[in-house]
Design an enzyme around this catalytic site. Structure first.
Site, PDB file in Angstrom:
ATOM      1  CD  GLU A  32      -3.068  -0.973   0.551  1.00 42.01           C
ATOM      2  OE1 GLU A  32      -3.424   0.047  -0.216  1.00 42.01           O
ATOM      3  OE2 GLU A  32      -4.274  -1.755   0.622  1.00 42.01           O
ATOM      4  CB  CYS A  55      -1.947   7.042   1.757  1.00 40.51           C
ATOM      5  SG  CYS A  55      -2.561   6.892   2.278  1.00 40.51           S
TER       6      CYS A  55
END
Ligand code: NAD
Length: 455
Positions: A210, A244
Site C-alpha cells: 500500500e 496518502c
C-alpha cells in the site's frame, strides 16, 4: 545482535494451526475491548506524536477501527463459508468450491501518518482470515508505537499477535529472515516498498504493498465550486496533508482559476483560523519532514498561505504556482502545500497525470457526465471520488489499494478478508458416474465426446 527481539521464537510460537471462525471473532472482540480500554492513551500518544486533535484522532484512527471491527464481525461467517461456484458439464458429476485458507503468519509494517489505524486495520483483516501476525509500527511516531506495543501485549498472547518496535531498516530485514512470514502487508513509501518487495522475493513471500503517489484533484468549470472547495480543503487539511490519499496537486479549468483560488483560500481560512497556532490543526511529524516540505517551496510562487513555524512544526495550508518540472512535482508532497495548474482540454489533463502515472487516488469535481466517464475509464489510478475527496477509503464495501507505482493488492471489508486469505479451489466428484471415454485407450467416440465439451 538483537537476539532480544526473539523473532525466531515468535515465529515458532505462531506456526500454523487452524483457527476456527468463532475463535477469530473472539480475538476481534478482545481487540475492540482492549482499544476501548486504551482509548485515552491512544488519543494522548497521537497528540504527542502529531498534534492530532481529538476529533481527527478519533474519527480517522480509533472510530475507523471500531467500525471496521463491527463490519467484520457482522459479515465474517458469510465471508469465510466455502463459496460454491458453477462447474461445466465436462466435469459432471462434480461440485466446485473456493475455500478460504489463512496464509499462516503475516508481517504487518505500518507508516507514521495514521500510525494507529494503519497498523490495526490490516490486523483486523488478518485475524478475520485466521492468520497470526507480527506488527511493526513506525519508529517516527514513538509514543503511538509504545502504546500499540502495550495494547497488543495486554490483549494477545505472543502466539496470537506479536509486536516489534524500532528502526525499520534493521528490524524489517531481520523479521523477514527470522520470523519468515507467509505474507507481508506493507504500508509506506514507494521506495521502501520496492526494498521490501526485493527482500520478500528472496524467500518467495507474497506482498501486499500500500504505497503513495501524487494524487491529482481535477476541478472542471462545470463543478459546483462552493461545495467543491469545502471538500477539497477538508481532504487536504486533514492531518496537515500527511495523508496518502490527500489531493497532491490541482488541475483547474483555466476559466475558473481565479474564482477557485479565492474560494479555496476562504475555505481553508474558515477551517483553520490562524493555522500556525491552531490546536485543531495537525503538525508536521518531525524536523526532517518539516525541512523537506520547506525545501519543496523553493522554485514556487506562493498564491496564498506560506507561513510556517519550525518550533511548532506547523505549516499553514498553502497554494503555489510552479513549473511542471519543478522539484515539488517530482515527489509526493505529503504536507499542506498544493501546486495549481490550469487545463483547457482533457488531453492536457492526461499529460499532467502521465508525468506521475498510477496515482493512489484521483478526484474529479465536475457536473459533466462525459468527462466523468472519460476520466474514470481512461486514467489508471488506485481509487477516488467524483465531487468528493478521501471518502472512497471510508466505505468498507470498497476495496482500497493502489496500482503500479501506488502499490498492489487491496483491503478493507471483504477485500481485506480476501487479501489475507489464500483461495483454495476444491473439486468434489461423485462416484456414481464415470464416463469410460475419459480414459485411455482413446477411440473415435472419445474424441467426438471431448470435442462436444471442449469448444
Ligand atoms: P516509509 O516507507 O518510510 O516507512 C514505512 C515503514 O517501513 C515504517 O514502519 C518503517 O520503519 C519501515 N522502513 C523504513 N525504511 C525501511 C527499510 N529500508 N527497510 C525496511 N523497512 C523500512 O513510509 P512513511 O514515511 O512511514 O510513510 C509515508 C508514505 O506512506 C507515503 O509515501 C504515503 O503515501 C504512504 N502511505 C500509503 C498509504 C496507503 O494506504 N496506500 C497509507 C499511508 C501512507
Amino acid at each position: 545482535m538483537m537476539d532480544f527481539l526473539n523473532l525466531g521464537k515468535k515465529q515458532r510460537a505462531q506456526r500454523p494451526f487452524f483457527i476456527p471462525v468463532s475463535e477469530r471473532k473472539q480475538l476481534l472482540k478482545k481487540l475492540k475491548t482492549g482499544i476501548q480500554q486504551f482509548e485515552n492513551d491512544i488519543l494522548k500518544a497521537l497528540h504527542q506524536d502529531l498534534g492530532k486533535s481529538e476529533f481527527e484522532a478519533y474519527s480517522s484512527e480509533i472510530g475507523f477501527i471500531y467500525q471496521n471491527i463491527s463490519h467484520t464481525l457482522k459479515h465474517l461467517d458469510n465471508w469465510s463459508e466455502p463459496q460454491r461456484v458453477k462447474t461445466g458439464l465436462s466435469l459432471f458429476p462434480s461440485k466446485a468450491h473456493i475455500h478460504y485458507q489463512p496464509f499462516g503468519t503475516v508481517l504487518i509494517i505500518a507508516p507514521w501518518n495514521y500510525p494507529f489505524q494503519l497498523c490495526i486495520a490490516p490486523l483486523v483483516a488478518s485475524i478475520a482470515a485466521g492468520n497470526r501476525a507480527l506488527l511493526k509500527p513506525s519508529e517516527l511516531t514513538p509514543e503511538t508505537s509504545a502504546v500499540l506495543s502495550r495494547l497488543i501485549q495486554h490483549i494477545f498472547d505472543e502466539s496470537e499477535v506479536a509486536i516489534v518496535e524500532g528502526d525499520g531498516k534493521t528490524i524489517v530485514p531481520k523479521a523477514i529472515k527470522e520470523y519468515r512470514p507467509n505474507l507481508i502487508f506493507f504500508t509506506g513509501s514507494t521506495a521502501v516498498g520496492r526494498e521490501i518487495s526485493k527482500m520478500a522475493a528472496e524467500h518467495l513471500i507474497p506482498c501486499i504493498l500500500e504505497l503513495g503517489g501524487k494524487s491529482p484533484c481535477i476541478v472542471d468549470k462545470t463543478a459546483d465550486l462552493d461545495i467543491a472547495v469545502k471538500r477539497i480543503a477538508f481532504g487536504k487539511g486533514i492531518n496537515a496533508g500527511q495523508t496518502c490519499v490527500a489531493p497532491d496537486y490541482f488541475l483547474v479549468h483555466e476559466e475558473i482559476e481565479t474564482e477557485f483560488t479565492e474560494k479555496l483560500k476562504t475555505s481553508f481560512q474558515a477551517f483553520y483560523q490562524n493555522a500556525i497556532d491552531n490546536e485543531e490543526y495537525t503538525k508536521i511529524v518531525n524536523e526532517h519532514h518539516f525541512q523537506r516540505i520547506q525545501h519543496l517551496l523553493k522554485d514556487t510562487r506562493v498564491v496564498f498561505g506560506g507561513k510556517s513555524d519550525e518550533h511548532k512544526k506547523r505549516i499553514e495550508p498553502t497554494l503555489v504556482k510552479c513549473d511542471v518540472d519543478s522539484p515539488i512535482m517530482n515527489e509526493e508532497i505529503f504536507g499542506p502545500i498544493s501546486p495549481i495548474f490550469t487545463y483547457k482540454t482533457i488531453e492536457d489533463i492526461h499529460e499532467y497525470i502521465n508525468k506521475n502515472p498510477n496515482p493512489l487516488s484521483l478526484y474529479l469535481f465536475a457536473n459533466n457526465r462525459k468527462l466523468e466517464n472519460k476520466i474514470t475509464t481512461e486514467v489508471s489510478f488506485g481509487g477516488g471520488c467524483i465531487n468528493n475527496t478521501i471518502m472512497h477509503l471510508v466505505d468498507p464495501n470498497l476495496p482500497f489499494g493502489g496500482i503500479g507505482n501506488s502499490g498492489f493488492g487491496a483491503y478493507h471489508g471483504k477485500a481485506g478478508f480476501d487479501a489475507f486469505s489464500h483461495k483454495k479451489s476444491v473439486i468434489k466428484t461423485g462416484n456414481w458416474f464415470d464416463l469410460r471415454q475419459k480414459y485411455p485407450p482413446y477411440d473415435k467416440r472419445s474424441l467426438r465426446i471431448i470435442k462436444l465439451f471442449l469448444k
